[in-house]
Scaffold this active site. Structure first.
Site, short mmCIF file in Angstrom:
data_model
loop_
_atom_site.label_atom_id
_atom_site.label_comp_id
_atom_site.label_asym_id
_atom_site.label_seq_id
_atom_site.Cartn_x
_atom_site.Cartn_y
_atom_site.Cartn_z
N LYS A 106 0.87 -1.17 0.00
CA LYS A 106 0.00 0.00 0.00
C LYS A 106 0.91 1.23 0.00
CE LYS A 106 -3.31 2.65 2.69
NZ LYS A 106 -3.89 2.88 4.03
N GLY A 167 -7.55 9.03 10.30
CA GLY A 167 -7.80 9.02 11.73
C GLY A 167 -8.92 9.92 12.20
N ALA A 193 -9.40 5.35 4.84
CA ALA A 193 -9.16 6.52 5.70
C ALA A 193 -10.43 7.32 5.99
CB ALA A 193 -8.11 7.45 5.11
N GLY A 194 -10.63 7.59 7.27
CA GLY A 194 -11.71 8.46 7.71
C GLY A 194 -13.03 7.78 8.00
N ASN A 215 -9.26 1.42 10.31
CA ASN A 215 -8.27 1.18 11.33
C ASN A 215 -8.66 1.88 12.62
OD1 ASN A 215 -5.99 0.86 12.91
ND2 ASN A 215 -4.60 1.92 11.54
N THR A 216 -8.61 3.22 12.61
CA THR A 216 -8.87 3.99 13.82
C THR A 216 -10.24 3.71 14.41
OG1 THR A 216 -7.45 5.76 12.98
CG2 THR A 216 -8.93 6.32 14.78
#
Length: 269
Positions: A106, A167, A193-194, A215-216
């Site tokens: 990635k 994040g 992301a996000g 992830n976050t």
């Protein structure tokens, strides 16, 4: 019961491919913010078959290497986190390959320290260099149609547009631009992301995204394995809805959903 069995068969047959590998799960789990003691449970509860990892977490002699926490059979997707130029991204990718992480990579090239937005131009350069070295390249990018087309030409295996800044858990802030990529790019579009809620992952899949990464949102949840499970099921639901074809939306007036409604209205008169 027969209808349910047919539905299960259709969903089970809905696979997708990257780099010559076939996958049934469309939820990719990022591990960058996870404690090592919860990684295995999160992966298993999410049903994830692809897991990202920062090379710096694999390249360590400390006890508890993250590679030991990821279940066998899961495809590793190391990222080039920390790279600020295409050349740095290439060096990190080569290191990941030497560490035994495989050919998937990635690409993250980020010079902006405040908002952590990807450098699209450097990302295209890194993608071309790594694709020429035989890597399966999944570039993280700001959703821009012209850049996505350049990434296709550079040899990307998929494109990974951000839904919102890394994040932030703000969801699909860039949904209109992601929708354009889904419509115009002949590669898997993986929303990255996000994404902060399972419902947002579901929405991305309903739009036609090939997969969603988070992830976050999982790592900061009160119950990490349960949230991982929720994301995995939300991605499945969104994909099923996309395959089914969502019903039409009426912009003006409502419409009776059942003939019985009209019958009652006649009786009321």
């Amino acid at each position: 019961m027969a209808d349910m069995e047919h539905t299960d068969t259709v969903c089970a047959a809905d696979t997708w491919s990257l780099g010559g590998k076939e996958f049934t799960s469309r939820f990719i789990l990022g591990s960058g913010k996870f404690r090592l003691d919860v990684v295995k449970a999160a992966v298993e509860d999410a049903g994830a078959q692809i897991v990202t990892l920062a090379v710096r977490r694999a390249n360590t002699e400390q006890e508890g290497n993250i590679l030991e926490s990821i279940p066998a059979g899961v495809t590793l997707l190391p990222n080039t986190s920390g790279a600020r130029t295409a050349e740095e991204a290439v060096r990190i990718a080569r290191l990941a390959r030497e560490l035994g992480c495989g050919d998937f990579i990635k690409v993250e090239v980020i010079r902006d320290a405040k908002y952590l937005l990807p450098d699209n131009a450097e990302t295209v350069r890194a993608t071309e260099m790594l694709a020429n070295e035989g890597f399966v390249v999944l570039p993280y990018m700001y959703p821009d149609l012209n850049v996505a087309r350049d990434l296709v030409s550079a040899g990307a295996a998929a494109v990974m547009p951000l839904g919102a800044p890394i994040g932030s858990n703000r969801g699909l802030v860039t949904r209109d631009f992601i929708r354009i990529l889904i419509e115009e790019i002949d590669l898997p579009v993986i929303v990255d992301a996000g994404i902060g809620r399972p419902s947002q992952a579901c929405e991305a899949m309903e739009m036609g995204a090939a997969a969603v990464m988070a992830n976050t949102a999982v790592a900061t949840a009160g119950n990490i394995p349960l949230m991982a499970h929720a994301f995995g099921r939300a991605v499945e639901a969104g994909r099923a809805a996309y395959l089914a074809g969502p019903g039409r939306v009426l912009e003006s007036a409502g419409e009776a959903s059942s003939p019985l409604t009209g019958f009652l209205e006649e009786e009321a008169r």
